[in-house]
Design a protein around this motif. Structure first.
Motif, PDB file in Angstrom:
ATOM      1  N   LEU A  62      46.785 -52.557 -21.575  1.00  0.00           N
ATOM      2  CA  LEU A  62      45.532 -52.396 -22.320  1.00  0.00           C
ATOM      3  C   LEU A  62      44.841 -51.109 -21.904  1.00  0.00           C
ATOM      4  O   LEU A  62      44.717 -50.829 -20.711  1.00  0.00           O
ATOM      5  CB  LEU A  62      44.591 -53.573 -22.025  1.00  0.00           C
ATOM      6  CG  LEU A  62      45.152 -54.961 -22.316  1.00  0.00           C
ATOM      7  CD1 LEU A  62      44.247 -56.026 -21.697  1.00  0.00           C
ATOM      8  CD2 LEU A  62      45.256 -55.177 -23.821  1.00  0.00           C
ATOM      9  N   LEU A  63      44.406 -50.346 -22.912  1.00  0.00           N
ATOM     10  CA  LEU A  63      43.631 -49.148 -22.600  1.00  0.00           C
ATOM     11  C   LEU A  63      42.150 -49.465 -22.762  1.00  0.00           C
ATOM     12  O   LEU A  63      41.787 -50.463 -23.385  1.00  0.00           O
ATOM     13  CB  LEU A  63      44.030 -48.012 -23.549  1.00  0.00           C
ATOM     14  CG  LEU A  63      45.205 -47.118 -23.134  1.00  0.00           C
ATOM     15  CD1 LEU A  63      46.450 -47.902 -22.799  1.00  0.00           C
ATOM     16  CD2 LEU A  63      45.526 -46.088 -24.208  1.00  0.00           C
ATOM     17  N   LYS A  64      41.315 -48.586 -22.226  1.00  0.00           N
ATOM     18  CA  LYS A  64      39.876 -48.758 -22.397  1.00  0.00           C
ATOM     19  C   LYS A  64      39.518 -48.699 -23.872  1.00  0.00           C
ATOM     20  O   LYS A  64      40.135 -47.915 -24.582  1.00  0.00           O
ATOM     21  CB  LYS A  64      39.141 -47.638 -21.655  1.00  0.00           C
ATOM     22  CG  LYS A  64      38.515 -48.092 -20.359  1.00  0.00           C
ATOM     23  CD  LYS A  64      37.704 -46.993 -19.756  1.00  0.00           C
ATOM     24  CE  LYS A  64      36.998 -47.428 -18.507  1.00  0.00           C
ATOM     25  NZ  LYS A  64      36.078 -48.534 -18.613  1.00  0.00           N
ATOM     26  N   PRO A  65      38.568 -49.445 -24.387  1.00  0.00           N
ATOM     27  CA  PRO A  65      37.725 -50.409 -23.666  1.00  0.00           C
ATOM     28  C   PRO A  65      38.335 -51.813 -23.641  1.00  0.00           C
ATOM     29  O   PRO A  65      37.712 -52.717 -23.110  1.00  0.00           O
ATOM     30  CB  PRO A  65      36.454 -50.398 -24.513  1.00  0.00           C
ATOM     31  CG  PRO A  65      36.946 -50.173 -25.898  1.00  0.00           C
ATOM     32  CD  PRO A  65      38.138 -49.279 -25.787  1.00  0.00           C
ATOM     33  N   LYS A 109      40.712 -53.044 -21.903  1.00  0.00           N
ATOM     34  CA  LYS A 109      40.962 -53.560 -20.560  1.00  0.00           C
ATOM     35  C   LYS A 109      39.678 -54.067 -19.905  1.00  0.00           C
ATOM     36  O   LYS A 109      39.722 -54.936 -19.040  1.00  0.00           O
ATOM     37  CB  LYS A 109      41.662 -52.519 -19.694  1.00  0.00           C
ATOM     38  CG  LYS A 109      40.888 -51.272 -19.373  1.00  0.00           C
ATOM     39  CD  LYS A 109      41.678 -50.407 -18.375  1.00  0.00           C
ATOM     40  CE  LYS A 109      42.065 -49.089 -18.968  1.00  0.00           C
ATOM     41  NZ  LYS A 109      42.704 -48.162 -18.054  1.00  0.00           N
ATOM     42  N   ASP A 110      38.543 -53.527 -20.357  1.00  0.00           N
ATOM     43  CA  ASP A 110      37.260 -53.972 -19.774  1.00  0.00           C
ATOM     44  C   ASP A 110      36.969 -55.427 -20.114  1.00  0.00           C
ATOM     45  O   ASP A 110      36.235 -56.100 -19.398  1.00  0.00           O
ATOM     46  CB  ASP A 110      36.109 -53.097 -20.285  1.00  0.00           C
ATOM     47  CG  ASP A 110      36.239 -51.670 -19.796  1.00  0.00           C
ATOM     48  OD1 ASP A 110      36.946 -51.447 -18.781  1.00  0.00           O
ATOM     49  OD2 ASP A 110      35.649 -50.770 -20.424  1.00  0.00           O
ATOM     50  N   ASP A 136      44.275 -53.928 -16.622  1.00  0.00           N
ATOM     51  CA  ASP A 136      44.947 -53.107 -17.623  1.00  0.00           C
ATOM     52  C   ASP A 136      46.397 -53.526 -17.845  1.00  0.00           C
ATOM     53  O   ASP A 136      47.033 -53.062 -18.788  1.00  0.00           O
ATOM     54  CB  ASP A 136      44.858 -51.611 -17.274  1.00  0.00           C
ATOM     55  CG  ASP A 136      45.461 -51.278 -15.932  1.00  0.00           C
ATOM     56  OD1 ASP A 136      45.898 -52.205 -15.227  1.00  0.00           O
ATOM     57  OD2 ASP A 136      45.490 -50.084 -15.591  1.00  0.00           O
ATOM     58  N   GLU A 189      37.820 -58.880 -29.016  1.00  0.00           N
ATOM     59  CA  GLU A 189      38.002 -57.451 -29.277  1.00  0.00           C
ATOM     60  C   GLU A 189      39.184 -57.185 -30.217  1.00  0.00           C
ATOM     61  O   GLU A 189      39.201 -56.216 -30.956  1.00  0.00           O
ATOM     62  CB  GLU A 189      38.260 -56.690 -27.957  1.00  0.00           C
ATOM     63  CG  GLU A 189      37.135 -56.787 -26.944  1.00  0.00           C
ATOM     64  CD  GLU A 189      35.875 -56.102 -27.422  1.00  0.00           C
ATOM     65  OE1 GLU A 189      35.981 -55.077 -28.113  1.00  0.00           O
ATOM     66  OE2 GLU A 189      34.780 -56.622 -27.115  1.00  0.00           O
TER      67      GLU A 189
END
Lengths: 612, 89
Positions: free
Chosen positions: B7-10, B12-13, B18, B46
């Motif tokens: 997972l990339l930002k956002p 992973k947030d 990640d 998301e």
């Protein structure tokens, strides 16, 4: 359409002449970039040297600038570019643009050359050329602080040490980081012996329908804040893009010899070095960082071009290089590109120690920082690098094979365009050279956008696969038009439909905002046509100054060298596919097969008249 | 079979990680993402649109191949990368 004012400041004669901006210009070009480009087309003679007093520097704000309209902070700085010799035009945020309007002027033309260091003071409808001996030699921070100390709460756009020394990649700066970065507008200001243009005013901007404006802003605020993209940009800023580009295998690394770089430059690694997020005037997005090294930034551009492109992977080093560029008044994009180019040339033995005076190469922060200072003062090898892509004259013809530039402008952003073909067409045909902010069809990165949605945005024939050549002319044509329009309104591209999201502001929003502010009705189609007219005007300007269709091309490496790593491994731009895209793009623009604006269209553009 | 989800930002947030190593039954990228959205509801918010499908703004790369269709089989040892594209300067 209400009265808006412009002035021509003749620095050689010390005289100022004011004009009411003709209604026909406002209707045909709006303001900002549009009227600036039209002024350049009218005022700059063929064949002059960009450093000649005959060149002009135009600062222009759009009709929405300085109002409640979202992200209405932008202004354009334009002239014959010292870096490229063709159209120089750079769009900038911060607070100066609105303040120039508060001071009573939408466009300011500086022509001639001052006999001694000067600054231009614009205050409450009055313009004065003043002595700048106390400010000459100061860096971009110091001069702005000094001007505020001496003049009070003013906004200024300044040139740094690099601009004073006519470094061809010198930018204009306002605030700590905001830059009219591209095309050497700082060098142009410096060549005129001008250190700054200072603005202050208490009159604000007239809004014809204030109640409608308030209602509209409520709607637009909800619309923009409802996007997934707005909060992302507001919390991470553009460095977030680094990880995305890296995941695609599309980060320009070591002068585009490689295309994947270290995860240590991902946005979360930057967070520990950020004090807070800040914004420009009238902005919801607040996409920029105040860093803990007494500066602002870095943007994605700096992360890529002062990081991966120079073989650096330690965030504090990159922030420091970013701050150095900001202080000295250097364009981050050109500086990072030119350094990477020189390092590769040295590695390949195309240039040697006799020229550079020392060993140079990738992965050396101290060297890069030292060279930035030398460039800004034109010292030693820095004097050659200060010529930007024109350093090829000293480096020799073979060096051009490794230059990542189009029309002499080093590529603006860190995205290697060999994978997403429309990005290639965009930088090849952009009116100021290799630049993503003129026409980048960013929605190409949305791999899963349904075909019908893509066609709704870009037009019939648009295709979903970013790696094919079909349908990409439509994507660039759409983007080119709407970006020219938004640049001429005074709004930021970060809220523009097609730049970051399919759900940002469209022509219909522009139309409503224009009506609320100016009281004039502009139909959506008319606004799109204004974008087209601006592109054609810029094309006429460029052809007048020597551009031909063969200049609508890409760096040799993008054609000849397949990418080496990651998702994009094996991709390059095929010449046949590229020629097809270019031909289709010319057709959409209604240019002839040689890329020329047709005589009838030229006549139409010129019918808007000269100076009143 | 074992699948790695990157997972990339956002994104992973949403779960503070990640990389996820997932033990899943045979299936497609669609079924994998439905599984992940159930296991990690915060991430699901998301990833999914109003109709429960994967939001078109989420890009998917299977190993080194970007996908425009999600009914693609995943195999043991595959890596699936998810991110939201953003532009800027």
């Amino acid at each position: 359409m209400y009265d808006r004012k412009m002035a021509i400041v003749d620095l050689s004669k010390g005289k100022v002449k004011e004009y009411t901006i003709p209604k026909k210009w406002q209707r045909g070009f709006l303001g900002g970039r549009g009227i600036n480009s039209y002024l350049l087309y009218n005022l700059i003679e063929k064949g002059i040297d960009p450093f000649s007093p005959k060149n002009v520097l135009v600062l222009g704000v759009g009709p929405l600038g300085g109002t409640l309209a979202p992200s209405s902070s932008r202004f354009n700085a334009s002239g014959l570019s010292p870096e490229t010799g063709i159209l120089g035009d750079s769009n900038c945020g911060g607070f100066f643009g609105p303040e120039l309007r508060f001071a009573g002027f939408d466009h300011l033309v500086l022509r001639g050359k001052s006999k001694k260091p000067s600054y231009v003071n614009v205050q409450d409808g009055e313009i004065e050329i003043r002595d700048a001996k106390d400010y000459w030699g100061l860096d971009t921070y110091e001069v702005q602080i000094s001007l505020r100390k001496d003049l009070g709460d003013v906004e200024s756009v300044v040139t740094g040490v690099a601009g004073e020394n006519k470094v061809r990649m010198a930018c204009l700066r306002t605030g700590v980081k905001n830059a009219a970065g591209r095309c050497g507008m700082g060098a142009l200001m410096g060549s005129k012996n001008v250190k700054a243009v200072v603005a202050s005013g208490v009159n604000g901007v007239k809004v014809e329908h204030p109640q409608r404006m308030l209602e509209l802003m409520e709607e637009i605020k909800d619309y923009l804040m409802g996007s997934k993209i707005t909060p992302i940009l507001g919390s991470q800023g553009t460095p977030l893009l680094y990880e995305v580009s890296n995941a695609l295998g599309a980060i320009r690394t070591k002068n585009s010899q490689l295309n994947v770089w270290s995860d240590s430059l991902n946005a979360e690694e930057l967070e520990q070095h950020v004090e807070k997020m800040i914004s420009c005037s009238s902005c919801f997005t607040h996409c920029r960082h105040r860093n803990k090294f007494d500066g602002e930034g870095p943007e994605y551009t700096a992360v890529g071009l002062l990081g991966a492109n120079l073989g650096l992977d330690h965030y504090p080093d990159i922030i420091k290089l970013n701050n150095t560029c900001n202080e000295l008044g250097l364009d981050v994009s050109s500086a990072g590109s030119v350094l990477g180019w020189a390092f590769e040339l040295y590695e390949r033995g195309i240039i040697d120690k006799k020229m550079t005076g020392q060993e140079i190469g990738f992965g050396d922060f101290e060297l890069a920082n030292d060279l930035l200072h030398k460039i800004s003062r034109r010292e030693g090898f820095g004097d050659i690098l200060a010529e930007s892509s024109q350093a090829a004259k000293k480096f020799g013809p073979k060096s051009k094979d490794y230059l990542i530039a189009v029309k002499n402008l080093p590529q603006s952003d860190p995205h290697d365009i060999r994978y997403i073909k429309a990005f290639g067409l965009g930088i090849a045909t952009a009116s100021r050279g290799a630049d993503h902010l003129r026409s980048r069809p960013t929605i190409e990165i949305f791999f899963r956008l349904p075909q019908e949605v893509k066609e709704q945005i870009y037009g019939k024939g648009a295709t979903t696969d970013p790696t094919v050549y079909d349908g990409k002319a439509q994507a660039v044509h759409f983007s080119d038009n709407i970006f020219a329009t938004i640049d001429s309104l005074g709004l930021c591209k970060f809220i523009c439909h097609g730049f970051n999201s399919p759900h940002y502001l469209k022509y219909e929003h522009f139309s409503k905002l224009l009506y609320a502010v100016t009281g004039s009705e502009f139909k959506e189609k008319e606004l799109e046509n204004i974008g087209k007219r601006i592109i054609d005007t810029e094309r006429l300007f460029n052809f007048k100054h020597g551009v031909t269709a063969k200049d609508d091309t890409l760096p040799k490496r993008y054609f000849d060298d397949p990418m080496k790593q990651g998702v994009s491994k094996g991709h390059r731009i095929e010449r046949k596919g590229f020629d097809k895209m270019k031909k289709e793009y010319y057709k959409l623009r209604k240019w002839d097969e040689k890329g020329r604006v047709k005589p009838q269209r030229k006549k139409h553009i010129e019918s808007h008249g000269g100076l009143p | 079979m074992e699948i790695t989800l990157k997972l990339l930002k956002p994104l992973k947030d949403a779960i503070g990680k990640d990389l996820l190593t997932l033990e899943v039954e045979e299936g497609t990228v669609t079924s994998l993402l439905q599984h992940v959205s159930k296991e990690y509801p915060e991430l699901g918010k998301e990833l999914l649109d109003d109709k429960g499908g994967l939001d078109y703004r989420v890009n998917v790369i299977l190993n080194d191949k970007p996908l425009n269709e999600l009914d693609v089989e995943v195999n043991d040892g595959d890596q699936v990368t998810l991110f939201i594209p953003v532009s800027g300067g």
